[in-house]
Scaffold this motif. Structure first.
Motif, PDB file in Angstrom:
ATOM      1  N   VAL A 174       3.987   5.524  -5.730  1.00 17.71           N
ATOM      2  CA  VAL A 174       3.900   5.539  -7.193  1.00 17.71           C
ATOM      3  C   VAL A 174       2.780   6.463  -7.654  1.00 17.71           C
ATOM      4  O   VAL A 174       2.938   7.250  -8.595  1.00 17.71           O
ATOM      5  CB  VAL A 174       3.714   4.100  -7.722  1.00 17.71           C
ATOM      6  N   LEU A 175       1.635   6.394  -6.984  1.00 17.71           N
ATOM      7  CA  LEU A 175       0.513   7.254  -7.331  1.00 17.71           C
ATOM      8  C   LEU A 175       0.857   8.726  -7.123  1.00 17.71           C
ATOM      9  O   LEU A 175       0.549   9.572  -7.968  1.00 17.71           O
ATOM     10  CB  LEU A 175      -0.710   6.866  -6.492  1.00 17.71           C
TER      11      LEU A 175
ATOM     12  N   SER B 129       2.293  14.033  -9.351  1.00 25.55           N
ATOM     13  CA  SER B 129       3.229  15.164  -9.430  1.00 25.55           C
ATOM     14  C   SER B 129       3.691  15.378 -10.865  1.00 25.55           C
ATOM     15  O   SER B 129       3.778  16.513 -11.337  1.00 25.55           O
ATOM     16  CB  SER B 129       4.440  14.912  -8.532  1.00 25.55           C
ATOM     17  N   GLU B 130       3.983  14.286 -11.564  1.00 24.29           N
ATOM     18  CA  GLU B 130       4.402  14.401 -12.966  1.00 24.29           C
ATOM     19  C   GLU B 130       3.282  15.010 -13.805  1.00 24.29           C
ATOM     20  O   GLU B 130       3.521  15.874 -14.650  1.00 24.29           O
ATOM     21  CB  GLU B 130       4.779  13.027 -13.503  1.00 24.29           C
ATOM     22  N   GLY B 131       2.067  14.587 -13.546  1.00 24.84           N
ATOM     23  CA  GLY B 131       0.923  15.147 -14.258  1.00 24.84           C
ATOM     24  C   GLY B 131       0.740  16.626 -13.959  1.00 24.84           C
ATOM     25  O   GLY B 131       0.385  17.408 -14.840  1.00 24.84           O
ATOM     26  N   ALA B 132       1.003  17.027 -12.719  1.00 21.38           N
ATOM     27  CA  ALA B 132       0.881  18.444 -12.360  1.00 21.38           C
ATOM     28  C   ALA B 132       1.933  19.276 -13.093  1.00 21.38           C
ATOM     29  O   ALA B 132       1.645  20.390 -13.550  1.00 21.38           O
ATOM     30  CB  ALA B 132       1.023  18.621 -10.853  1.00 21.38           C
TER      31      ALA B 132
ATOM     32  N   GLY C  40       0.825  -1.214   0.000  1.00 19.42           N
ATOM     33  CA  GLY C  40       0.000   0.000   0.000  1.00 19.42           C
ATOM     34  C   GLY C  40       0.854   1.256   0.000  1.00 19.42           C
ATOM     35  O   GLY C  40       0.562   2.219  -0.722  1.00 19.42           O
ATOM     36  N   LEU C  41       1.920   1.254   0.807  1.00 14.61           N
ATOM     37  CA  LEU C  41       2.805   2.427   0.838  1.00 14.61           C
ATOM     38  C   LEU C  41       3.523   2.621  -0.497  1.00 14.61           C
ATOM     39  O   LEU C  41       3.646   3.753  -0.989  1.00 14.61           O
ATOM     40  CB  LEU C  41       3.817   2.285   1.970  1.00 14.61           C
ATOM     41  N   ILE C  42       3.982   1.536  -1.084  1.00 16.49           N
ATOM     42  CA  ILE C  42       4.648   1.642  -2.394  1.00 16.49           C
ATOM     43  C   ILE C  42       3.652   2.116  -3.449  1.00 16.49           C
ATOM     44  O   ILE C  42       3.979   2.961  -4.285  1.00 16.49           O
ATOM     45  CB  ILE C  42       5.295   0.297  -2.775  1.00 16.49           C
ATOM     46  N   GLY C  43       2.430   1.604  -3.395  1.00 16.77           N
ATOM     47  CA  GLY C  43       1.397   2.055  -4.322  1.00 16.77           C
ATOM     48  C   GLY C  43       1.102   3.535  -4.168  1.00 16.77           C
ATOM     49  O   GLY C  43       0.941   4.257  -5.157  1.00 16.77           O
ATOM     50  N   LEU C  44       1.023   4.022  -2.931  1.00 17.86           N
ATOM     51  CA  LEU C  44       0.803   5.453  -2.698  1.00 17.86           C
ATOM     52  C   LEU C  44       1.965   6.288  -3.223  1.00 17.86           C
ATOM     53  O   LEU C  44       1.762   7.376  -3.771  1.00 17.86           O
ATOM     54  CB  LEU C  44       0.593   5.712  -1.200  1.00 17.86           C
TER      55      LEU C  44
END
Length: 179
Positions: free
Chosen positions: A49-50, A55-58, A43-47
């Motif tokens: 990555v998300l 951030s990249e999208g921003a 879950g932490l790794i998924g968060l």
């Protein structure tokens, strides 16, 4: 000396499902603890990555908004140029520079082929009406030699005097005999 009461029936079956404290109880908890740790870590790794993807999208969004603003400014500048060139007074001035004259009275054709109105001739173009574009004067050639410190400024050194001075205007080459 404590002795555990003996269980019968349904209670005995439930007691067998939940082991008592001992080595077997420790072995049953290990897979559960590993499962919980793996789920939390995943879950932490998924968060992470998300969050990185957001951030990249921003950053991309910010770049695109900046580019959109730049293109909008450019579009508005081009639209101002179009409006300036298509203004009636600018069209009239440009038409006169090209030697055009206002037309006479128009005549119209009906769908059946009859002519409505009497066509008039265009105004005669007189030499007083002709507006020619101004002659382009080239600046005097620049020499690469630096000025001497003892030289005094002359009229040719000032920009206003260079245009008024006849010696700075380009002259036509003189023909050489024998050619």
């Amino acid at each position: 000396m404590s002795r555990k009461p003996e269980l019968r029936g349904r209670a005995a079956r439930l007691a067998r499902l939940f082991p008592t404290t001992g080595g077997r109880a420790q072995a049953a908890r290990t897979p559960f603890v590993l499962l919980v740790v793996l789920l939390l870590g995943g879950g932490l790794i998924g968060l992470l990555v998300l969050n990185s993807a957001l951030s990249e999208g921003a950053f991309k969004l910010d770049d695109l908004q900046r580019e959109t603003k730049s293109l909008t400014d450019q579009e508005q500048a081009l639209q101002r140029d179009i409006d300036a060139y298509s203004a009636p007074d600018a069209l009239q001035r440009r038409a006169r520079e090209l030697g055009m004259v206002p037309g006479g009275d128009p005549a119209f054709l009906d769908p059946d082929g009859t002519v409505k109105g009497v066509p008039g001739a265009a105004a005669e173009q007189s030499s007083a009406q002709v507006v020619r574009p101004p002659e382009v004067m080239l600046p005097p050639p620049v020499t690469s030699a630096p000025p001497s410190p003892s030289a005094t400024p002359t009229a040719a050194a000032t920009p206003g005097a260079a245009a008024a001075s006849p010696s700075t205007t380009p002259s036509s080459p003189t023909p050489t005999p024998g050619r």
